[in-house]
Scaffold this active site. Structure first.
Site, mmCIF file in Angstrom:
data_model
loop_
_atom_site.group_PDB
_atom_site.id
_atom_site.type_symbol
_atom_site.label_atom_id
_atom_site.label_comp_id
_atom_site.label_asym_id
_atom_site.label_seq_id
_atom_site.Cartn_x
_atom_site.Cartn_y
_atom_site.Cartn_z
ATOM 1 N N ARG A 95 14.580 32.112 -0.995
ATOM 2 C CA ARG A 95 13.378 31.702 -1.731
ATOM 3 C C ARG A 95 13.671 30.562 -2.699
ATOM 4 O O ARG A 95 12.816 29.736 -2.976
ATOM 5 C CB ARG A 95 12.794 32.894 -2.504
ATOM 6 C CG ARG A 95 12.351 34.055 -1.626
ATOM 7 C CD ARG A 95 11.895 35.228 -2.476
ATOM 8 N NE ARG A 95 11.937 36.477 -1.731
ATOM 9 C CZ ARG A 95 11.647 37.665 -2.237
ATOM 10 N NH1 ARG A 95 11.286 37.761 -3.515
ATOM 11 N NH2 ARG A 95 11.718 38.750 -1.501
ATOM 12 N N GLU A 166 3.301 33.670 5.230
ATOM 13 C CA GLU A 166 2.602 33.957 3.980
ATOM 14 C C GLU A 166 2.888 32.878 2.933
ATOM 15 O O GLU A 166 3.896 32.188 2.982
ATOM 16 C CB GLU A 166 3.052 35.322 3.442
ATOM 17 C CG GLU A 166 2.257 35.803 2.243
ATOM 18 C CD GLU A 166 2.923 36.957 1.520
ATOM 19 O OE1 GLU A 166 2.192 37.734 0.892
ATOM 20 O OE2 GLU A 166 4.154 37.084 1.574
#
Length: 477
Positions: A95, A166
């Site tokens: 991330r 997402e």
């Protein structure tokens, strides 16, 4: 200068070269990847399964570092939990684009047998590892992450067979990170969406799902929906044609049902006709009670909401949320609890007073915010949303990002609906602000105290302590 315009093929190729310089990955052959997707059976095509469902589909969260373990975990959720759609939750190093650290964690996990990462490092597993995962399960699989710069992750996972992704430039910036520039994040996500659009134009529909809960803590519905519309519009510009708009449960049944219905209505109103709009409802994202029996009560309330509002998809929670990452057994149990409630309640005709009025209020509030975004950008949504956050005209409660004012504070009214206690410069019309203030004043009078920040603090902890509204001393009105 940032604009809401479609990236060219030359732009896409240039960015492809840039992101591959960050971490060495195997050749990402777009044409070969299209052929791979074309060969997947209909039951693994995410948009097809989601858009053709006749009931709310269930999807948990789940991600572990090693490929074999991730396959086993998803298989358990599919078999024991009866999940309709499967997740692959990405690790924190990925991330943050720290692929070297993710590699170290993956190698340590392989050596020790321990879960040394808090998710699946898809970039490190590469296209081949992703395809092994896709092929090992029967249901479609989505990438769920939290990455402000998700370009390389998208390139690898799309080529690896994932058909749903997402996040978005606002929902994975404002609630997730402190120093990332919002305009720069939008540019990064224009690549993600353009790549999804390029696949879509070749007959491989990539579903995109903005992250609806935002900070997950008492987010007023109009703010959450406005962010969803902005991200949906940005994705549509880049050619995305399957968009799932999200919303996180706030706990009041009437308000949540109204918000989900408003989300669908406004999505179809603001997004182009060629886009298929679906909705996803996230069960409670805030603090959970510490024991599993009471946690199941929170899950059941979310399931009841979904049964009445009928979103296209529900992101489920487990009874072990309080303790962190749940076991696969607890994760599957959360799925079954949700399914049981939904299946029982969908057979009943349930009408609640006040839903239509609340929906109308949410839609008016959202339009007030969206009108401001579009006005600030001179009808360019990319420019408008950056300026809206810079000026506080659009804001998210409790956001860590320096790109947001974080001046908005929410609290529950006497019925448990989330209202705005402090507006900052939020672009709500005066008559709408009056409703928030009046409802919170009523609660203050009922509790014989001032309308103040203490309400906010009490409400944040209320559900984990066994209540919806943070009444003084735990009392019930």
């Amino acid at each position: 200068m940032l604009r809401d315009t479609r990236l060219s093929g030359r732009d896409l190729s240039r960015i492809d070269e840039e992101i591959r310089a960050d971490w060495s990955v195997e050749d990402l052959d777009f044409e070969e990847a299209v052929d791979y997707h074309d060969a997947l059976p209909p039951g693994k095509q995410f948009a097809r399964v989601l858009e053709n469902a006749d009931r709310p589909l269930l999807q948990p969260r789940a991600g572990v570092p090693r490929l074999d373990d991730q396959i086993a975990l998803l298989g358990h959720l599919e078999d024991a939990g009866r999940a309709d759609l499967l997740p692959t939750t990405i690790d924190s190093y990925t991330r943050d684009n720290e692929y070297g650290k993710a590699q170290e964690g993956l190698e340590e996990a392989r050596d020790t047998g321990e879960d040394t990462l808090n998710g699946f490092p898809a970039v490190n597993h590469g296209v081949e590892g992703c395809r092994q995962l896709i092929e090992a399960v029967d249901a479609p699989v989505e990438v769920r992450h939290g990455t402000p710069d998700a370009r390389l992750l998208a390139a690898v996972t799309f080529a690896g067979g994932f058909q749903s992704f997402e996040g978005g430039p606002v929902s994975y910036n404002i609630p997730y990170t402190k120093e990332r520039d919002l305009a720069r994040t939008i540019e990064h996500w224009q690549y993600v969406d353009r790549l999804a659009g390029a696949y879509t134009e070749r007959g491989v529909t990539i579903n995109r799902e903005p992250f609806g809960p935002l900070t997950g803590t008492l987010v007023p519905p109009s703010i959450a929906i406005a962010v969803m519309l902005v991200e949906g519009m940005l994705a549509a510009t880049q050619g995305v044609r399957s968009i799932t708009l999200g919303y996180g449960q706030v706990g009041n049944l009437v308000q949540d049902i109204a918000a989900l219905r408003a989300l669908r209505e406004l999505g179809e109103e603001y997004l182009p006709d060629e886009v298929t709009v679906t909705t996803v409802f996230h069960e409670w994202m805030g603090g959970f009670p510490p024991d599993e029996a009471r946690a199941n009560g929170v899950i059941a309330l979310g399931a009841a909401t979904a049964a009445i509002a009928e979103p296209d998809k529900v992101i489920t929670k487990s009874p072990q949320e309080f303790g962190g990452v749940p076991t696969k057994e607890a994760n599957a149990a959360g799925l079954r609890t949700t399914r049981q409630l939904i299946d029982m309640m969908r057979e009943q005709d349930i009408n609640l007073d006040g839903v239509d009025r609340e929906q109308e209020f949410i839609e008016k509030s959202t339009r007030s915010l969206m009108d401001t975004v579009l006005q600030l950008g001179d009808e360019d949504v990319a420019q408008g949303v950056v300026t809206a956050f810079e000026t506080g005209k659009l804001d998210v409660p409790f956001a860590p990002s320096e790109s947001a004012a974080s001046a908005v504070l929410p609290a529950r009214d006497d019925d448990g609906r989330v209202r705005v206690l402090q507006f900052g410069d939020l672009a709500l019309d005066p008559d709408l602000k009056d409703v928030h203030t009046d409802r919170l004043d009523r609660r203050a009078r009922a509790e014989n105290r001032d309308r103040s920040f203490q309400m906010v603090a009490d409400d944040v902890d209320a559900i984990s302590e066994g209540r919806l509204i943070g009444r003084p001393g735990g009392e019930q009105a």
